[in-house]
Write a protein that holds these residues in place. Structure first.
Motif, PDB file in Angstrom:
ATOM      1  N   LYS A 560       0.867  -1.185   0.000  1.00  0.00           N
ATOM      2  CA  LYS A 560       0.000   0.000   0.000  1.00  0.00           C
ATOM      3  C   LYS A 560       0.903   1.234   0.000  1.00  0.00           C
ATOM      4  O   LYS A 560       1.844   1.332   0.798  1.00  0.00           O
ATOM      5  N   VAL A 561       0.637   2.152  -0.900  1.00  0.00           N
ATOM      6  CA  VAL A 561       1.414   3.397  -0.932  1.00  0.00           C
ATOM      7  C   VAL A 561       1.001   4.223   0.279  1.00  0.00           C
ATOM      8  O   VAL A 561      -0.140   4.679   0.380  1.00  0.00           O
ATOM      9  N   ALA A 562       1.927   4.407   1.209  1.00  0.00           N
ATOM     10  CA  ALA A 562       1.594   5.061   2.473  1.00  0.00           C
ATOM     11  C   ALA A 562       1.984   6.532   2.498  1.00  0.00           C
ATOM     12  O   ALA A 562       1.520   7.283   3.358  1.00  0.00           O
ATOM     13  N   SER A 563       2.856   6.959   1.584  1.00  0.00           N
ATOM     14  CA  SER A 563       3.216   8.374   1.506  1.00  0.00           C
ATOM     15  C   SER A 563       3.763   8.658   0.114  1.00  0.00           C
ATOM     16  O   SER A 563       4.489   7.828  -0.454  1.00  0.00           O
ATOM     17  N   VAL A 564       3.412   9.818  -0.409  1.00  0.00           N
ATOM     18  CA  VAL A 564       3.895  10.261  -1.713  1.00  0.00           C
ATOM     19  C   VAL A 564       4.560  11.617  -1.516  1.00  0.00           C
ATOM     20  O   VAL A 564       3.908  12.587  -1.122  1.00  0.00           O
ATOM     21  N   ILE A 565       5.873  11.665  -1.767  1.00  0.00           N
ATOM     22  CA  ILE A 565       6.645  12.894  -1.544  1.00  0.00           C
ATOM     23  C   ILE A 565       7.210  13.345  -2.886  1.00  0.00           C
ATOM     24  O   ILE A 565       7.972  12.613  -3.519  1.00  0.00           O
ATOM     25  N   THR A 566       6.843  14.535  -3.299  1.00  0.00           N
ATOM     26  CA  THR A 566       7.230  15.014  -4.629  1.00  0.00           C
ATOM     27  C   THR A 566       8.267  16.125  -4.586  1.00  0.00           C
ATOM     28  O   THR A 566       8.529  16.758  -5.601  1.00  0.00           O
ATOM     29  N   ASP A 567       8.853  16.376  -3.420  1.00  0.00           N
ATOM     30  CA  ASP A 567       9.953  17.337  -3.353  1.00  0.00           C
ATOM     31  C   ASP A 567      11.126  16.829  -4.175  1.00  0.00           C
ATOM     32  O   ASP A 567      11.339  15.610  -4.274  1.00  0.00           O
ATOM     33  N   PRO A 568      11.924  17.711  -4.750  1.00  0.00           N
ATOM     34  CA  PRO A 568      13.088  17.256  -5.521  1.00  0.00           C
ATOM     35  C   PRO A 568      14.035  16.376  -4.712  1.00  0.00           C
ATOM     36  O   PRO A 568      14.613  15.427  -5.236  1.00  0.00           O
ATOM     37  N   VAL A 569      14.203  16.706  -3.423  1.00  0.00           N
ATOM     38  CA  VAL A 569      15.067  15.926  -2.535  1.00  0.00           C
ATOM     39  C   VAL A 569      14.355  15.783  -1.196  1.00  0.00           C
ATOM     40  O   VAL A 569      13.738  16.730  -0.709  1.00  0.00           O
ATOM     41  N   THR A 570      14.419  14.605  -0.600  1.00  0.00           N
ATOM     42  CA  THR A 570      13.849  14.370   0.722  1.00  0.00           C
ATOM     43  C   THR A 570      14.972  14.011   1.678  1.00  0.00           C
ATOM     44  O   THR A 570      15.750  13.094   1.419  1.00  0.00           O
ATOM     45  N   ILE A 669      10.946  11.197  -4.749  1.00  0.00           N
ATOM     46  CA  ILE A 669      11.753  11.384  -5.954  1.00  0.00           C
ATOM     47  C   ILE A 669      13.216  11.069  -5.690  1.00  0.00           C
ATOM     48  O   ILE A 669      13.844  10.301  -6.431  1.00  0.00           O
ATOM     49  N   LYS A 670      13.758  11.633  -4.619  1.00  0.00           N
ATOM     50  CA  LYS A 670      15.183  11.450  -4.326  1.00  0.00           C
ATOM     51  C   LYS A 670      15.372  11.468  -2.808  1.00  0.00           C
ATOM     52  O   LYS A 670      15.786  12.461  -2.232  1.00  0.00           O
ATOM     53  N   PRO A 671      15.086  10.376  -2.130  1.00  0.00           N
ATOM     54  CA  PRO A 671      15.154  10.367  -0.666  1.00  0.00           C
ATOM     55  C   PRO A 671      16.551  10.078  -0.137  1.00  0.00           C
ATOM     56  O   PRO A 671      17.381   9.477  -0.818  1.00  0.00           O
ATOM     57  N   GLY A 672      16.795  10.533   1.110  1.00  0.00           N
ATOM     58  CA  GLY A 672      17.979  10.095   1.836  1.00  0.00           C
ATOM     59  C   GLY A 672      19.110  11.078   1.939  1.00  0.00           C
ATOM     60  O   GLY A 672      20.202  10.722   2.386  1.00  0.00           O
ATOM     61  N   ASP A 673      18.896  12.348   1.567  1.00  0.00           N
ATOM     62  CA  ASP A 673      19.959  13.331   1.747  1.00  0.00           C
ATOM     63  C   ASP A 673      20.133  13.600   3.233  1.00  0.00           C
ATOM     64  O   ASP A 673      19.184  13.553   4.009  1.00  0.00           O
ATOM     65  N   GLY A 674      21.377  13.876   3.630  1.00  0.00           N
ATOM     66  CA  GLY A 674      21.604  14.298   5.003  1.00  0.00           C
ATOM     67  C   GLY A 674      22.163  13.214   5.896  1.00  0.00           C
ATOM     68  O   GLY A 674      23.065  12.476   5.526  1.00  0.00           O
ATOM     69  N   SER A 675      21.601  13.115   7.079  1.00  0.00           N
ATOM     70  CA  SER A 675      22.148  12.297   8.148  1.00  0.00           C
ATOM     71  C   SER A 675      22.269  10.828   7.755  1.00  0.00           C
ATOM     72  O   SER A 675      21.504  10.311   6.942  1.00  0.00           O
TER      73      SER A 675
END
Length: 785
Positions: A560-570, A669-675
């Motif tokens: 089940k798609v539980a979240s849709v994030i359309t920011d260029p980077v997450t 779109i592009k998750p995982g930047d940062g910590s």
């Protein structure tokens, strides 16, 4: 100021650069063709494959590689480092996987939850656990307020030619000749279990420094200038940044360290610098002369690209909300504040995406000047000796004032603090009205000096992601942080909060020599490496919990798609917020309640509803058919989604129940930047997550975290024709067999209220171990086999 060479480059004798236009032609930095015969090196030296082996990165990686294959690395590190929001989970995971003792030096520092101010006793309970783990397994325990993690590692553990792995993304000690990598906790678990860090040989990008910084320009200015040029285009993503060139000799070691620690914000894998007598002196001052060795590229070294940095042309910089790459010069911002801040406001509102939040930066323009409310110099980037010495010189004899502006400084270690007291700099800071505090990372991630609602803070720290510094959109709170160098922050402070470049003021940088007093650590740090006490008991506070049981990958997945994030980077801060949530990182179930809480507050509820159905499915499968309870209407309706799939042959409900796991998936779109925090992935898994679907992953470490928690890091073969919604299901038939068969592309079916359509998903580049981890359901299961 900063420019990129996207073709391969040769560096000859450490200072001459030639761009390889193609295999047979070279040109100099002005674009003039160069004959190979004029370079005074043999044709053999310019063989690309041989010249690749002349980089410092190759030399260090090869010396730590146990695979025998220079292209498929299996790295064993020399030391490990964690802090108090990661070492509990790491130790618990390793213990569940058979840990007996720490096989290499493992430093457990306490610089994130050191205030002990949230959640009752649980922060200090974690510290007690850390000391008991160091005693039981033979670790090195650094008590709270002694040092931030990276300063301790610089002072006491770094060494030329060494490699260090840390469970914090800013694990960067390249300026001291150490290749350091920040990863999620499971990668440290592998090292504790005498396994390896497995990667393909990375690309290596030369960072060629030339010239000398102008007065008033500090390390943060240089770092931000580089980040601006390389982040968005991914120029150094998952590559090693190798710092070379004649400009290095014009930088002090503290200056180099300040640039180096910010390389994390480029999304690179690691960094390494040439070393010289200044580095040799650094190790001598810190009582470890044996840690020094001369590091430099060979006579002809080949790089996959190059960043040319003209240090003398860099001006004081500012990274505006909400990313370290959103960089302007302070000069251009002051010349055109309304247009620039209006643009940042507009972009920020889209990113926040909350109609109840009033995000405003232009209201900080007063009489044409940008006014700030707070200045902070802290942590692994800001709290260095030289930074604070220069800050003290700038504010000496001035006043912070008695209105809204506040100013705090945090020396990165007690030895630095002691030296500032001895030479009078601390007195200058205090006399000016600055708050001087102990070593702490809190201002970087929202656990200390959080701004008031609507305030604008300038900080020499590492990040300025949305909500990272403590704001809560769900409760109507928002604040803004910009990154600047310590010198320009001090210049702003003495001008009453009016944004000021350090290039605009007159000050003389002090010339005090630094004297390191190791006695502070000798009196307080527990060093048990090589002397484990297996009879000792771990001290488990009431908030310290084991990981819940995790099941193996089923034959098919209904997601089940539980979240849709359309920011260029997450960022990982959006996936699992920092700040007060850090207190619950020793309790996987409690922490999971915060997943996506500031980005998509409905996610946890959606995920839990699906998790209830999966638990019911598991119970039905485990029960004998004649005793099986009646299937709920909700589970029946969910399973019926599979019958809508074209070409899927199974039509029996019981077959689907037995073979098809039900879980959730996040699309970004592009998750995982940062910590590097593993909890960005583990919290999804705890709530029943089985996968992410993305166009690409922002960092290797986030993708690795997904895999180590048994989650599928899907990417899309093509861009989406139709956007996902949280009403959609994604059915992935035969996923287990696809992984066993090493298939890298598979056909899934999206079942939406508007119909059913195919989707091509990719799982590229999985190693054999990574496949097995996913099949087992998690790294814990993999090592418990």
């Amino acid at each position: 100021m900063v420019r990129l060479i996207k073709n391969g480059t040769y560096l000859l004798r450490g200072d001459k650069v030639f761009e390889a236009k193609d295999r047979d032609s070279l040109c100099d930095l002005k674009g003039n063709p160069v004959s190979k015969g004029d370079l005074n090196v043999g044709e053999e030296a310019l063989d690309r494959q041989k010249a690749r082996r002349q980089t410092m990165a190759y030399q260090i990686l090869n010396s730590h590689n146990t695979s025998g294959n220079p292209n498929q690395l299996k790295i064993r590190f020399d030391a490990l480092a964690s802090h108090d929001i990661t070492y509990v989970g790491i130790t618990q995971t390793a213990r569940a996987s058979g840990l007996k003792e720490f096989p290499i030096p493992y430093v457990l520092t306490n610089c994130h939850n050191s205030l002990n101010a949230v959640g009752g006793t649980i922060n200090e309970d974690d510290h007690v656990f850390g000391l008991s783990a160091a005693q039981k397994y033979g670790g090195i325990y650094v008590p709270a307020h002694q040092a931030v993690i990276h300063q301790y590692m610089r002072e006491m553990m770094a060494g030329c030619g060494r490699m260090i792995l840390g469970s914090d993304s800013h694990t960067r000690y390249g300026a001291l000749g150490t290749m350091a990598v920040g990863e999620g906790g499971p990668e440290l678990v592998k090292q504790l279990l005498k396994k390896t860090y497995d990667i393909q040989y990375p690309g290596v990008i030369a960072i060629y420094l030339q010239g000398k910084p102008q007065p008033g320009v500090g390390p943060q200015d240089v770092a931000l200038a580089v980040i601006r040029e390389v982040f968005a285009n991914g120029f150094v993503k998952n590559k090693v940044m190798e710092f070379v060139g004649p400009g290095i000799e014009n930088l002090s070691v503290d200056f180099r360290i300040g640039v180096d620690v910010m390389t994390t914000e480029t999304t690179c894998l690691s960094s390494i610098w040439t070393t010289d007598n200044k580095v040799k002196e650094y190790f001598g001052i810190h009582g470890r002369p044996e840690a020094y060795a001369k590091l430099e590229p060979g006579e002809a070294a080949y790089y996959d690209g190059m960043v040319i940095v003209e240090l003398d042309k860099i001006k004081p910089m500012i990274a505006l909300p909400f990313h370290p790459s959103n960089v302007y010069t302070i000069e251009e911002l002051n010349q055109n504040p309304y247009d620039i801040l209006s643009k940042v406001e507009e972009e920020g509102k889209k990113q926040i995406n909350n109609p109840f939040i009033s995000f405003n930066l232009t209201n900080h323009i007063v009489d044409g000047k940008v006014m700030v409310d707070q200045g902070i110099v802290a942590g692994c980037a800001g709290g260095s000796f030289e930074n604070l010495m220069d800050v003290a010189a700038i504010v000496n004899g001035k006043s912070v004032g008695n209105e809204y502006l506040s100013f705090s400084v945090y020396p990165a270690s007690q030895p630095i603090y002691l030296e500032l007291m001895k030479n009078g700099a601390a007195a200058q800071l205090l006399a000016a009205g600055a708050n001087m505090k102990t070593a702490f990372c809190g201002p970087c991630f929202g656990a200390g000096d959080t701004p008031a609602n609507g305030q604008f803070s300038i900080r020499h720290t590492t990040r300025n992601f949305p909500n990272r510094e403590g704001s809560k959109p769900g409760e109507g709170q928002i604040s803004s942080v910009a990154l600047m160098d310590a010198r320009s922050i001090a210049a702003t402070v003495i001008h009453g909060g009016c944004l000021t470049s350090a290039a605009e003021i007159e000050f003389t940088a002090p010339s005090h020599d630094y004297s390191f007093d190791s006695g502070i650590y000798q009196k307080r740090v527990y060093n048990g490496f090589g002397n484990p006490k297996p009879e000792s008991e771990l001290k488990l506070g009431p908030n310290i919990a084991d990981w819940p049981a995790m099941v193996a990958l089923p034959e098919n997945l209904l997601l089940k798609v539980a979240s849709v994030i359309t920011d260029p980077v997450t960022t990982t801060d959006e996936l699992i917020p920092s700040g007060e949530t850090s207190s619950y990182r020793s309790n996987p179930l409690r922490l999971a309640e915060f997943t996506l809480s500031r980005k998509d507050p409905q996610y946890v509820g959606r995920a839990k509803a699906v998790q209830v159905l999966e638990k019911e499915r598991e119970n039905l499968v485990q029960a004998e058919s004649k005793q099986a309870p009646a299937i709920s209407e909700a589970l029946q309706e969910t399973i019926k989604q599979v019958f809508k799939v074209k070409g899927f042959e199974t039509k029996d409900l019981s077959d689907i129940l037995a073979s098809t796991g039900i879980g959730t998936v996040i699309y970004a779109i592009k998750p995982g930047d940062g910590s590097a925090r593993e909890q960005a992935a583990s919290c999804q898994k705890v709530l029943g997550g089985w996968a992410n679907i993305s166009q690409e992953y922002a960092t290797k470490r986030y993708r690795s975290n997904l895999i180590n928690w048994g989650m599928l890091p899907f990417t899309l073969e093509n861009a989406l024709d139709k956007p996902f919604s949280t009403e959609d299901y994604v059915f992935v038939p035969g996923i287990r067999q696809s992984i066993l068969d090493a298939e890298e592309t598979m056909t899934a079916q999206v079942i939406s209220p508007k119909g059913v359509y195919e989707l091509k998903l990719e799982l590229k580049g999985l190693t054999s171990d990574e496949k097995e981890i996913i099949l087992k359901g998690s790294l814990i299961n993999y090592y418990s086999r």
